[in-house]
Design a protein around this motif. Structure first.
Motif, short mmCIF file in Angstrom:
data_model
loop_
_atom_site.label_atom_id
_atom_site.label_comp_id
_atom_site.label_asym_id
_atom_site.label_seq_id
_atom_site.Cartn_x
_atom_site.Cartn_y
_atom_site.Cartn_z
N MET A 1 0.85 -1.19 0.00
CA MET A 1 0.00 0.00 0.00
C MET A 1 0.89 1.24 0.00
SD MET A 1 -2.56 1.33 3.04
CE MET A 1 -4.01 0.38 2.66
N GLY A 2 0.58 2.19 -0.87
CA GLY A 2 1.31 3.45 -0.90
C GLY A 2 0.88 4.33 0.27
N ARG A 3 1.39 5.53 0.29
CA ARG A 3 1.03 6.46 1.37
C ARG A 3 -0.48 6.73 1.32
NH1 ARG A 3 3.63 9.77 5.01
NH2 ARG A 3 2.58 11.72 5.48
N PRO A 4 -1.16 6.57 2.44
CA PRO A 4 -2.61 6.78 2.46
C PRO A 4 -3.02 8.16 1.98
CG PRO A 4 -1.92 5.68 4.46
CD PRO A 4 -0.67 6.10 3.73
N ARG A 5 -4.11 8.20 1.19
CA ARG A 5 -4.65 9.45 0.67
C ARG A 5 -6.15 9.57 0.94
NH1 ARG A 5 -0.49 11.55 -1.93
NH2 ARG A 5 0.93 10.28 -3.13
N THR A 6 -6.67 8.59 1.70
CA THR A 6 -8.08 8.64 2.10
C THR A 6 -8.17 8.27 3.57
OG1 THR A 6 -8.56 6.31 1.65
CG2 THR A 6 -8.83 7.87 -0.20
N LYS A 7 -9.28 8.62 4.18
CA LYS A 7 -9.51 8.29 5.58
C LYS A 7 -9.46 6.78 5.79
CE LYS A 7 -12.95 8.79 9.25
NZ LYS A 7 -14.21 9.47 9.64
N THR A 8 -10.11 6.04 4.93
CA THR A 8 -10.12 4.58 5.04
C THR A 8 -8.71 4.02 4.98
OG1 THR A 8 -12.33 4.48 4.08
CG2 THR A 8 -11.04 2.44 4.03
N ASP A 9 -7.92 4.50 4.00
CA ASP A 9 -6.55 4.02 3.86
C ASP A 9 -5.70 4.41 5.07
OD1 ASP A 9 -7.22 2.91 1.45
OD2 ASP A 9 -6.19 4.43 0.23
N LEU A 10 -5.92 5.61 5.59
CA LEU A 10 -5.20 6.05 6.79
C LEU A 10 -5.49 5.11 7.96
CD1 LEU A 10 -3.84 7.96 8.90
CD2 LEU A 10 -5.97 9.27 8.88
N LEU A 11 -6.75 4.88 8.23
CA LEU A 11 -7.12 4.03 9.37
C LEU A 11 -6.61 2.60 9.18
CD1 LEU A 11 -10.72 5.40 9.95
CD2 LEU A 11 -8.68 5.86 11.34
N THR A 12 -6.69 2.10 7.96
CA THR A 12 -6.20 0.75 7.67
C THR A 12 -4.70 0.66 7.86
OG1 THR A 12 -8.01 0.34 6.12
CG2 THR A 12 -6.05 -1.04 5.89
N ALA A 13 -3.96 1.60 7.27
CA ALA A 13 -2.49 1.57 7.36
C ALA A 13 -2.03 1.76 8.80
CB ALA A 13 -1.89 2.65 6.46
N ALA A 14 -2.65 2.68 9.52
CA ALA A 14 -2.26 2.92 10.92
C ALA A 14 -2.49 1.67 11.76
CB ALA A 14 -3.03 4.11 11.48
N THR A 15 -3.63 1.05 11.58
CA THR A 15 -3.96 -0.15 12.36
C THR A 15 -3.07 -1.32 11.96
OG1 THR A 15 -6.23 0.62 12.59
CG2 THR A 15 -5.83 -1.73 12.97
N MET A 16 -2.91 -1.54 10.67
CA MET A 16 -2.08 -2.67 10.21
C MET A 16 -0.62 -2.52 10.64
SD MET A 16 -3.60 -3.56 6.41
CE MET A 16 -2.07 -4.35 5.97
N ASN A 17 -0.07 -1.32 10.49
CA ASN A 17 1.33 -1.13 10.85
C ASN A 17 1.53 -1.22 12.36
OD1 ASN A 17 1.83 -0.92 8.17
ND2 ASN A 17 2.76 1.11 8.26
N TYR A 18 0.57 -0.75 13.13
CA TYR A 18 0.65 -0.89 14.58
C TYR A 18 0.64 -2.37 14.96
CZ TYR A 18 -0.36 -0.16 19.54
OH TYR A 18 -0.31 -0.17 20.91
N GLU A 19 -0.25 -3.13 14.35
CA GLU A 19 -0.32 -4.57 14.63
C GLU A 19 0.95 -5.29 14.18
OE1 GLU A 19 -4.04 -5.84 12.91
OE2 GLU A 19 -5.20 -4.75 14.43
N SER A 133 -13.93 13.97 8.55
CA SER A 133 -14.36 13.41 7.26
C SER A 133 -13.15 13.20 6.37
CB SER A 133 -15.33 14.38 6.57
OG SER A 133 -14.64 15.55 6.15
N ASN A 134 -13.34 12.46 5.31
CA ASN A 134 -12.27 12.27 4.34
C ASN A 134 -11.79 13.62 3.80
OD1 ASN A 134 -10.76 10.21 2.68
ND2 ASN A 134 -11.63 11.47 1.06
N GLU A 135 -12.74 14.51 3.50
CA GLU A 135 -12.37 15.84 2.98
C GLU A 135 -11.56 16.63 4.01
OE1 GLU A 135 -14.79 19.80 2.31
OE2 GLU A 135 -15.15 18.41 0.65
N GLU A 136 -11.97 16.60 5.26
CA GLU A 136 -11.25 17.33 6.31
C GLU A 136 -9.83 16.80 6.47
OE1 GLU A 136 -14.74 18.65 9.43
OE2 GLU A 136 -14.17 16.53 9.34
N LEU A 137 -9.66 15.51 6.27
CA LEU A 137 -8.33 14.91 6.43
C LEU A 137 -7.44 15.10 5.21
CD1 LEU A 137 -9.28 11.55 8.18
CD2 LEU A 137 -7.87 13.38 9.16
N PHE A 138 -8.01 15.02 4.01
CA PHE A 138 -7.16 14.94 2.83
C PHE A 138 -7.37 16.02 1.77
CE2 PHE A 138 -6.63 10.82 4.81
CZ PHE A 138 -5.26 10.71 4.77
N SER A 139 -8.10 17.06 2.10
CA SER A 139 -8.19 18.21 1.19
C SER A 139 -7.36 19.35 1.75
CB SER A 139 -9.65 18.66 1.04
OG SER A 139 -10.41 17.66 0.42
#
Length: 180
Positions: A1-19, A133-139
């Motif tokens: 996975m590349g650098r997250p650019r959406t809220k979903t990707d952020l939450l997934t990457a943060a959780t997966m990498n922490y685990e 929101s996704n917009e608040e995080l990535f716009s």
């Protein structure tokens, strides 16, 4: 996975990498846990953090303190008090000195306390990220206090990317221990 650019990707990457980080740590041997980090023989490892951190507690604390930076920065700015991400007297050119101060501050913190602090702060960061929101995080331009970047990029940096950094350091330490 590349650098997250959406809220979903952020939450997934943060959780997966922490685990992944926790899984890596759970596989460390007693020798690896009790041996101080020493990367002095690797001339490629010139950044200050290779000399600064001496053990797993130091890594936990570093991650915890950067979580605190994000949590405090977002909360302070949302309450109308415009503050930079890096607190004064530090800035992006001198944040290495701030990291050393974090390290010094926690030299009497136990490994167990550091682990618990990191677990709580990780959960707090994820909980905070979920409030946007996704917009608040990535716009760009949503929050003036974020500057020219996006709020989400800060969340990525203090979670998924920082967990990658920690895993890289722990794997290098494991490799060093295998040589001895």
């Amino acid at each position: 996975m590349g650098r997250p650019r959406t809220k979903t990707d952020l939450l997934t990457a943060a959780t997966m990498n922490y685990e992944k980080l926790l899984t890596l740590i759970s596989g460390l041997t007693d020798k690896e846990l009790s041996t101080s980090f020493d990367f002095s023989s690797d001339e490629k490892k010139k950044e200050a953090h290779w000399k600064r951190d001496k053990n797993l507690r130091d890594i936990f604390i570093h991650l915890y303190e950067w979580h605190q930076l994000l949590l405090n920065w977002v909360n302070t700015n949302q309450n109308g008090d415009n503050k930079p991400f890096i607190p004064l007297p530090y800035n992006w050119k001198t944040y290495g000195d701030m990291n050393v101060e974090f390290w010094k501050k926690h030299q009497t913190t136990s490994l167990e306390d550091a682990k618990n602090m990191l677990e709580k702060s990780h959960n707090d960061v994820i909980k905070l990220a979920k409030t946007f929101s996704n917009e608040e995080l990535f716009s760009k331009g949503v929050y003036k206090w974020v500057g020219k970047s996006t709020l989400g990029s800060y969340f990525v940096s203090v979670t998924a990317s920082h967990y990658d950094w920690a895993m890289k350091k722990l794997k290098a330490h494991r490799k060093n221990c295998a040589r001895v």
